[in-house]
Design a protein around this motif. Structure first.
Motif, PDB file in Angstrom:
ATOM      1  N   SER A   1       0.857  -1.168   0.000  1.00 59.21           N
ATOM      2  CA  SER A   1       0.000   0.000   0.000  1.00 59.21           C
ATOM      3  C   SER A   1       0.898   1.225   0.000  1.00 59.21           C
ATOM      4  O   SER A   1       2.009   1.190   0.543  1.00 59.21           O
ATOM      5  CB  SER A   1      -0.895   0.008   1.237  1.00 59.21           C
TER       6      SER A   1
ATOM      7  N   THR B   1      -3.463   4.554  -0.980  1.00 58.03           N
ATOM      8  CA  THR B   1      -4.113   3.622  -1.894  1.00 58.03           C
ATOM      9  C   THR B   1      -3.671   2.203  -1.574  1.00 58.03           C
ATOM     10  O   THR B   1      -2.515   1.961  -1.226  1.00 58.03           O
ATOM     11  CB  THR B   1      -3.792   3.968  -3.357  1.00 58.03           C
ATOM     12  N   SER B   2      -4.600   1.280  -1.688  1.00 52.58           N
ATOM     13  CA  SER B   2      -4.267  -0.126  -1.522  1.00 52.58           C
ATOM     14  C   SER B   2      -3.426  -0.597  -2.700  1.00 52.58           C
ATOM     15  O   SER B   2      -3.294   0.101  -3.714  1.00 52.58           O
ATOM     16  CB  SER B   2      -5.549  -0.953  -1.407  1.00 52.58           C
TER      17      SER B   2
ATOM     18  N   ASP C   1      -3.903  -2.616  -4.984  1.00 56.85           N
ATOM     19  CA  ASP C   1      -4.606  -2.827  -6.240  1.00 56.85           C
ATOM     20  C   ASP C   1      -5.444  -1.628  -6.656  1.00 56.85           C
ATOM     21  O   ASP C   1      -6.251  -1.729  -7.577  1.00 56.85           O
ATOM     22  CB  ASP C   1      -5.490  -4.072  -6.149  1.00 56.85           C
ATOM     23  N   SER C   2      -5.294  -0.508  -5.954  1.00 57.41           N
ATOM     24  CA  SER C   2      -6.037   0.729  -6.233  1.00 57.41           C
ATOM     25  C   SER C   2      -7.529   0.629  -5.954  1.00 57.41           C
ATOM     26  O   SER C   2      -8.263   1.573  -6.227  1.00 57.41           O
ATOM     27  CB  SER C   2      -5.851   1.182  -7.691  1.00 57.41           C
ATOM     28  N   VAL C   3      -7.969  -0.476  -5.412  1.00 57.41           N
ATOM     29  CA  VAL C   3      -9.404  -0.628  -5.146  1.00 57.41           C
ATOM     30  C   VAL C   3      -9.851   0.323  -4.039  1.00 57.41           C
ATOM     31  O   VAL C   3     -10.937   0.904  -4.086  1.00 57.41           O
ATOM     32  CB  VAL C   3      -9.720  -2.084  -4.768  1.00 57.41           C
ATOM     33  N   ASN C   4      -9.012   0.482  -3.042  1.00 58.62           N
ATOM     34  CA  ASN C   4      -9.345   1.355  -1.912  1.00 58.62           C
ATOM     35  C   ASN C   4      -8.433   2.571  -1.894  1.00 58.62           C
ATOM     36  O   ASN C   4      -7.204   2.440  -1.945  1.00 58.62           O
ATOM     37  CB  ASN C   4      -9.199   0.592  -0.596  1.00 58.62           C
ATOM     38  N   THR C   5      -9.040   3.732  -1.838  1.00 60.95           N
ATOM     39  CA  THR C   5      -8.275   4.975  -1.714  1.00 60.95           C
ATOM     40  C   THR C   5      -8.862   5.792  -0.574  1.00 60.95           C
ATOM     41  O   THR C   5     -10.066   5.723  -0.288  1.00 60.95           O
ATOM     42  CB  THR C   5      -8.301   5.809  -3.005  1.00 60.95           C
ATOM     43  N   TYR C   6      -8.004   6.546   0.079  1.00 62.13           N
ATOM     44  CA  TYR C   6      -8.392   7.333   1.240  1.00 62.13           C
ATOM     45  C   TYR C   6      -7.770   8.723   1.122  1.00 62.13           C
ATOM     46  O   TYR C   6      -6.659   8.862   0.618  1.00 62.13           O
ATOM     47  CB  TYR C   6      -7.907   6.659   2.521  1.00 62.13           C
TER      48      TYR C   6
ATOM     49  N   LYS D   1      -9.822  16.251  -0.038  1.00 63.05           N
ATOM     50  CA  LYS D   1     -10.844  15.457  -0.726  1.00 63.05           C
ATOM     51  C   LYS D   1     -11.508  16.300  -1.810  1.00 63.05           C
ATOM     52  O   LYS D   1     -11.886  17.451  -1.585  1.00 63.05           O
ATOM     53  CB  LYS D   1     -11.865  14.973   0.293  1.00 63.05           C
TER      54      LYS D   1
ATOM     55  N   ARG E   1      -2.543  -3.353   4.525  1.00 64.95           N
ATOM     56  CA  ARG E   1      -3.572  -2.465   4.004  1.00 64.95           C
ATOM     57  C   ARG E   1      -3.195  -1.003   4.168  1.00 64.95           C
ATOM     58  O   ARG E   1      -2.368  -0.658   5.013  1.00 64.95           O
ATOM     59  CB  ARG E   1      -4.914  -2.747   4.687  1.00 64.95           C
TER      60      ARG E   1
ATOM     61  N   SER F   1      -3.689   5.575   7.414  1.00 63.60           N
ATOM     62  CA  SER F   1      -3.457   7.017   7.405  1.00 63.60           C
ATOM     63  C   SER F   1      -2.466   7.485   8.458  1.00 63.60           C
ATOM     64  O   SER F   1      -2.250   8.677   8.611  1.00 63.60           O
ATOM     65  CB  SER F   1      -4.785   7.756   7.593  1.00 63.60           C
TER      66      SER F   1
END
Length: 123
Positions: A33, A51-52, A54-59, A65, A102, A105
């Motif tokens: 990550s 970002t995870s 695999d880019s599936v999860n981003t924060y 934002k 994972r 932050s």
């Protein structure tokens, strides 16, 4: 030896855009990550985006934002931070960081860090 090298910083007027890059070597980027953090003078390092693998999860931090976008290209071993509508309060040294596991932050959870790139936004 793991290396993370940031680039793309510079001086920009408020409302402008920059794209930061973080080139990784010595590791398989798809196993990590990735996060972006920043530190302004006299302030603590703060989370910007993550970002995870695999880019599936981003924060994103609330402060960025809707203006910043984190992305990655594992084949190129590179992570990006697209920054739009920049504000003077975005002025800081920006760091990329990698962690196995994972996306988080909290800076203390990241294992590898780059040297940073300066972003200065003038009003």
């Amino acid at each position: 030896q793991v290396q993370l090298v940031e680039s793309g910083g510079g001086l920009v007027q408020a409302g402008g855009s920059l794209r930061l890059s973080c080139a990784a070597s010595g590791l398989t980027l798809s196993s990590y990550s990735m996060g972006w953090f920043r530190q302004a003078p006299g302030k603590e390092r703060e989370f910007v985006a993550a970002t995870s693998w695999d880019s599936v999860n981003t924060y994103y931090a609330d402060s960025v934002k809707g203006r910043f976008t984190i992305s990655r290209d594992n084949a190129k071993s590179t992570v990006y931070l697209q920054m739009n509508n920049l504000k003077p309060e975005d002025t800081a040294v920006y760091y990329c960081a990698a962690r196995g596991g994972r996306a988080l932050s909290t800076s203390r959870d990241y294992h590898y860090w780059g040297q940073g790139t300066q972003v200065t936004v003038s009003s």
